[in-house]
Design an enzyme around this catalytic site. Structure first.
Site, PDB file in Angstrom:
ATOM      1  N   ARG D 111       0.822  -1.211   0.000  1.00 36.09           N
ATOM      2  CA  ARG D 111       0.000   0.000   0.000  1.00 36.09           C
ATOM      3  C   ARG D 111       0.859   1.265   0.000  1.00 36.09           C
ATOM      4  O   ARG D 111       0.588   2.229  -0.730  1.00 36.09           O
ATOM      5  CB  ARG D 111      -0.951  -0.044   1.213  1.00 36.09           C
ATOM      6  CG  ARG D 111      -1.826   1.125   1.514  1.00 36.09           C
ATOM      7  CD  ARG D 111      -2.757   1.673   0.409  1.00 36.09           C
ATOM      8  NE  ARG D 111      -3.268   0.756  -0.529  1.00 36.09           N
ATOM      9  CZ  ARG D 111      -3.337   1.022  -1.852  1.00 36.09           C
ATOM     10  NH1 ARG D 111      -2.929   2.188  -2.345  1.00 36.09           N
ATOM     11  NH2 ARG D 111      -3.796   0.131  -2.685  1.00 36.09           N
ATOM     12  N   LYS D 146       4.392  25.012  -3.411  1.00 36.04           N
ATOM     13  CA  LYS D 146       3.087  24.485  -2.960  1.00 36.04           C
ATOM     14  C   LYS D 146       3.057  22.972  -3.128  1.00 36.04           C
ATOM     15  O   LYS D 146       2.184  22.407  -3.797  1.00 36.04           O
ATOM     16  CB  LYS D 146       1.961  25.161  -3.747  1.00 36.04           C
ATOM     17  CG  LYS D 146       1.893  26.671  -3.483  1.00 36.04           C
ATOM     18  CD  LYS D 146       0.735  27.340  -4.191  1.00 36.04           C
ATOM     19  CE  LYS D 146       0.694  28.826  -3.810  1.00 36.04           C
ATOM     20  NZ  LYS D 146      -0.385  29.565  -4.507  1.00 36.04           N
ATOM     21  N   LYS D 178       9.179  38.720  -1.816  1.00 36.83           N
ATOM     22  CA  LYS D 178       7.755  38.861  -2.082  1.00 36.83           C
ATOM     23  C   LYS D 178       7.212  40.097  -1.377  1.00 36.83           C
ATOM     24  O   LYS D 178       7.933  40.775  -0.635  1.00 36.83           O
ATOM     25  CB  LYS D 178       7.014  37.607  -1.623  1.00 36.83           C
ATOM     26  CG  LYS D 178       7.478  36.354  -2.374  1.00 36.83           C
ATOM     27  CD  LYS D 178       6.424  35.256  -2.263  1.00 36.83           C
ATOM     28  CE  LYS D 178       6.761  34.131  -3.234  1.00 36.83           C
ATOM     29  NZ  LYS D 178       5.711  33.106  -3.262  1.00 36.83           N
ATOM     30  N   GLU D 208       9.214  40.086  -6.580  1.00 34.96           N
ATOM     31  CA  GLU D 208       7.839  40.044  -7.089  1.00 34.96           C
ATOM     32  C   GLU D 208       7.313  41.458  -7.264  1.00 34.96           C
ATOM     33  O   GLU D 208       7.466  42.297  -6.374  1.00 34.96           O
ATOM     34  CB  GLU D 208       6.980  39.274  -6.072  1.00 34.96           C
ATOM     35  CG  GLU D 208       5.498  39.262  -6.378  1.00 34.96           C
ATOM     36  CD  GLU D 208       4.698  38.537  -5.295  1.00 34.96           C
ATOM     37  OE1 GLU D 208       5.248  37.585  -4.673  1.00 34.96           O
ATOM     38  OE2 GLU D 208       3.555  38.933  -5.038  1.00 34.96           O
ATOM     39  N   ASP D 229       3.202  39.145 -10.871  1.00 33.60           N
ATOM     40  CA  ASP D 229       2.142  38.389 -10.216  1.00 33.60           C
ATOM     41  C   ASP D 229       0.771  38.719 -10.780  1.00 33.60           C
ATOM     42  O   ASP D 229       0.381  39.900 -10.849  1.00 33.60           O
ATOM     43  CB  ASP D 229       2.170  38.700  -8.714  1.00 33.60           C
ATOM     44  CG  ASP D 229       1.258  37.772  -7.939  1.00 33.60           C
ATOM     45  OD1 ASP D 229       1.177  36.582  -8.306  1.00 33.60           O
ATOM     46  OD2 ASP D 229       0.614  38.237  -6.985  1.00 33.60           O
TER      47      ASP D 229
END
Lengths: 290, 290, 290, 290, 290, 290
Positions: D111, D146, D178, D208, D229
């Site tokens: 599994r 992510k 960012k 960014e 962005d």
């Protein structure tokens, strides 16, 4: 104490190969070896090899050879452990294994290997004696969670090698509602019904009771197994009669090897014995380099 | 079995705060809890708090409260453990600690805490009995390396709490040349002299012998301590006479609580007793939520 | 997709506080942070503090706040996580938590926290939808072991938060005999009877079948639960009729959200859905420093 | 969904042999096996061997065979995994590997191995589809951070197997400033110049931006790469024109497989797609013992 | 050697709070403490508290107070470390910190804390001296990967505290193609182009050369930084002229504190110095209980 | 500096195979490799094999080949390390080992292996020089606990390879009462007598003194070894005379290679030298793929 009779039918018992067992083996070696084995380092010529024998000095069930193997393998994968007696067999005054490999590794692993072997053989021996007491009944003798911390899987294995059965392995693989839980949940009925919602398909709910009224409530609430705590023979017989097969019954508390057979004859399905693991003692083994 | 007399002078015993002890505590909790405590999760209301008492049911030395505290702290740092009896004190039928905190944490830690407490109290109790046997002599009773795997530091602590002394902690903090080493090194003389080269300034060399001739050889080789193995009372007296203070002597093998006082009276400096740790049994404690 | 109806009765779900969960949190942070957060180190003034908000951008069940808290606590115990929406609640376009603490720690934990939160909310959302499909029946919807490796406990928690039930947690807390085991054991009968010997009192045996004949054999052998694999609605109805309450039945294989209600109406006790955990997708959340 | 065309040129992708990957494999096995595989232990004869096949049931890119091998090797080094299809190849309805070894080990690892294989093949399949959308352009498709917590290295590998490229591996191997960092540093100019001081010789600074004015500021400050962005096609074209090759541009936010080709045609150097790892789903594989 | 001049502009240096640093601290304590601090246990009264001072005896840069704090916190969170001198400041014969807490913990952590502090201060001191040699040039002095095994992050921090810059942290956060890679790839051109395909947007490719012809090839292949190995001042000047700003240049090999200024004046962008970490020596500190 | 003479008699030195050494090797590789070796991954063809040589460039004692082997084995068990020079031998400009195996593994392990090798050879070289200074005396040169954190066992091994002796390994394998302990215990007499109660049979008590009066008190209290701190040659001679063989004496503090011979001639039993491990520097080695 002589060789036990009558013989009992033993299921094969496997020692699982899990991280928990590796962990206790590593911990045991680390605590014994520390920075290094000063004596061996000073006295054994580098490169020397050894053949050694492990001898069982006290009578009982041999249990723990797979752990002995893991101990020596953890010291040095070049050590070989050859079993000369069968795991689970009864005996005394016999050579049970031969250890072959680098002399340093054999001496470094010796004490740790014997410490495991002696204790597991102690548990298996007591379990064998318990299993023999209930031969001819349909009662199974179970261990408890009163195991040596860190040795749970090993001792439950020794219980199986001895011929008894395992109760749950821990808090996560079975629901057993005890007095403290009942009080927290506000009664047997609410505790059991909360538990039923949390079970997986193949899990059941066991609940501890001390009176027949509580037994009734447990059955009505849907419990599948009922642990009858410290009931005495009379109490157990009454519980068996009242349950009438609607739930299975476990007798627990105050049972000893001496009373085990009588308890089994009350008709309970299970008897659990903490002493199998917390009071089994240790069998004496020695390792001698040939 | 009544309260023991005569009283013995106890040195304060500290439980070290090491990774090895954290490791066995974590391992013990992990094996018991597994994925989660299903019963507690199902039956105890989230946020509920509990006050519980740990009760000592069997007579003996209380030992292990610092471990109990670490167990509960490992489950949840919010649990508080209040000692109500003194570590090392003798008693029975008494409340020894109060546990206060989140009900779930109290129930999750219960079994593991009690398993440690019962075993350590067992070791300390047996050590107390041994220590009392040699009161009035200059002999010290020592433990051995026959400890429960992974519990070395804990059990050596319990031995000190009981009133006995510790032999070396492991293979790295003392040189003890045994039969197998002697054979590997080609004799006592060469083994001892190799060992002397490997010692740090504050380390000495101990060697195991079985005859007076070997004792002579050990002394001549420069050994500082000699372990006389399985010698019997006569043999020990002879060894003491022959050594005449030139080395210290340790009696080992075949000593029991019953023979301990007589062995001490032979004049040996130390008696070591594997049974302190491998056959001490477990004292019964219970935890009850109030 | 709008707010779901009808409402379902949810049991409280707890996230256990185990080493397995700490381990995946640590692993996740370690893989993201590596040697250090270069950008934060270069651009954020030492000592700066931050208040940030986590916003749920997609509609669904909020699940994972306790993990968010553990992530930030693992970065720096000084970070505080304040829940502004209830774990398990349905919503969208809302602020679900406020994060307050050292700015560096908030930025270091951000991505890892959101990655957990999005995935668990995805699982809980799909579970909620599944649970709603069976409202009014006595069928329980179960997860499987087709979970993300290392996330088993978290995803099973999300399933409970969503309103479905957990099948066994792993290979050790329940016996489920599948096709491969049956072949290895030489048939259903021998597999089931071997398994019955290995169960603890509160454990039962489940076995997978594909035909009515196998169902008969499983019941005769003493199985307690039978998994009917890939049977179709007809097959399930036939199995329910044949079992006639003697065993519980689990439908598995080929069930989707769309067919779930119909499957439940066949009268099976359980339906298991691998998709709850392996195909649930991720909900979108963002963290903005105020 | 048919076999994809056009073909893309694939670079060889290696799965690194690091502790992080061993850790997630161990964690996955530990959570599934727990104390032991009860079913296998009860039903599979000790010593039995098995030959099994892994079958790919859904169409897509095969990815994860090296992980399958590590899973089984972690269960038991005696298990052998033979690849029957090439890692990275497209297919369906085919046997991709043969597993040979002790039957218990094969069943215990099944599994976990399939769970890894299904997910990684899902990521690789989506990456293949993305890579095909930009064939003929000079744009590279990138993953993001992510990823599934604990699976970063595995999923980045699957992205490469699929034919896309990796963005940075974590917070320590690249500087990406960012919005939150810009605010903390007091503007783009000061953030970029602080970052430039912290870079190693072969490291550059990415920042960014959301407007052309910010793009101008980033270029003037010395940024090497600019992440634009959520700009939309118009915005990206304007950014490409304004940058005029002075910095490289990355498009991020709101891009899907459907819009990818058009985004690439704006002339940006990179497009990053979180969905490659957070929404790729799982491919269906099964293991059957022959 | 007197207080260094001229002053250099120092960027703030942060010690990251990562598992790698916790790990070396734990390892260091574990190897020193072992089973327990026998001397402290025997001689320090339980419950005693201590105030101690750490004194810097040798002249140089103070570096490592955050590690000292982590060492004592790891021994016992109740210990407090108060800085009395600034991390990165130059001095001698001064008290740099006060340690307050349980006497046992202070004594247990003493040696480990001082061992870290002395070595990091040694690295920072040598780095300060190196940084001063290049004041007034645009050359940055870099460390290398020739760090003490297990101390990478600490020593790179000490380099920054000293005033030099860090080269890459390890094999994963920057591509530096050396002679062995060039040979394996079949030449500079193919090695560089393979590397360019593997870089993330903010990563560049550095390549090592030994001749001007190789420099030409590296530039043509698209390398961004070129390491000129063991070139001598003439060679470096020639390389700077030939590169003409098309790539950045790093001088490496055979540079010492004595030649550093001259090397910087050749116009290379970076000089890397293994000696910063492998030959920095240790500064002498002592801890005295008041 | 030329090949040293006179020759000294070296005892064989073994590198213990303990978890502490595995741990620092793993830590060292983890910090260097991180997520993966980007350069090797990009430039070395999968499956390529390499033969490489390690060359000793600086004169001194070769020490660390067993660690080199463990480093490469940890990267990939398929790498083979063949020693071409003897551990402990003196040399320069020679090939000391050949490394054969997968090219990737050889390149990944290169820097870590050389970092260990250079440092340990540095320690062994300085120890060899120290050992030669005392040839012909009965004084032993000892290391201290001023070792590199995490490298204790390795550096103590290098000290033995060099020809000096080890002081205690850590706080748990010997009692050494220093100034701070004396103050805590309320004087030398009470400190020593408390310590004597805590020793195992083969352990002795060492105490640090700074005056002859303290030396008298230490002897009277029963100390076995006395560390005379920073006494100067006169002071040491006076201490030797006063002790008159009743205790062994260790000179410590302010001793250098230059003064070592003279210190030994005072007749002290031991001289301890922190510089053996904290200031030994590193020998230069390189690895070249053939």
């Amino acid at each position: 104490m002589s060789t036990p009779a009558p013989a009992i039918a033993l299921a094969p018992a496997l020692l699982p190969d899990t991280e928990a067992i590796s962990a206790i083996v590593r911990l045991a070696l680390a605590e014994d070896v520390g920075r290094s084995d000063l004596t061996t380092e000073a006295t054994v010529p580098p490169g020397a090899r050894a053949v050694a024998e492990i001898r069982q000095k006290q009578e009982g069930v041999l249990c723990g050879l797979p752990v002995v193997e893991r101990v020596f393998r953890a010291v040095d994968p070049a050590v070989q452990v050859l079993a000369l007696a069968e795991e689970g067999s009864w005996g005394a005054g016999r050579v049970v294994a031969r250890i072959v490999g680098p002399a340093c590794a054999v001496l470094i692993g010796e004490r740790t290997a014997l410490n495991f072997l002696g204790r597991l053989s102690g548990v298996a021996t007591m379990s064998r004696r318990a299993a023999q007491r209930v031969v001819g009944t349909s009662t199974r003798v179970l261990d408890t969670r009163k195991t040596t911390p860190g040795h749970r899987a090993l001792e439950k294995y020794a219980v199986r090698v001895g011929g008894c059965s395992n109760h749950r392995g821990g808090l996560d693989d079975g629901i057993l509602i005890k007095e403290n839980h009942i009080r927290a949940a506000g009664g047997i009925t609410s505790a059991v019904s909360a538990a039923l919602r949390r079970t997986a398909p193949m899990q059941q709910v066991e609940v501890e009771v001390t009176t027949l009224a509580e037994l009734d409530e447990a059955i009505a609430a849907g419990a599948h197994v009922v642990l009858v705590d410290n009931a005495g023979l009379e109490g157990l017989r009454a519980a068996v009669a009242r349950a009438a097969g609607r739930v299975r019954l476990e007798a627990s508390g105050g049972v000893t090897l001496a009373t085990l057979a009588e308890v089994a004859r009350t008709g309970v399905d299970y008897v659990s014995l903490g002493a199998l693991t917390h009071s089994a003692g240790s069998l004496d083994f020695s390792l001698i380099v040939l």
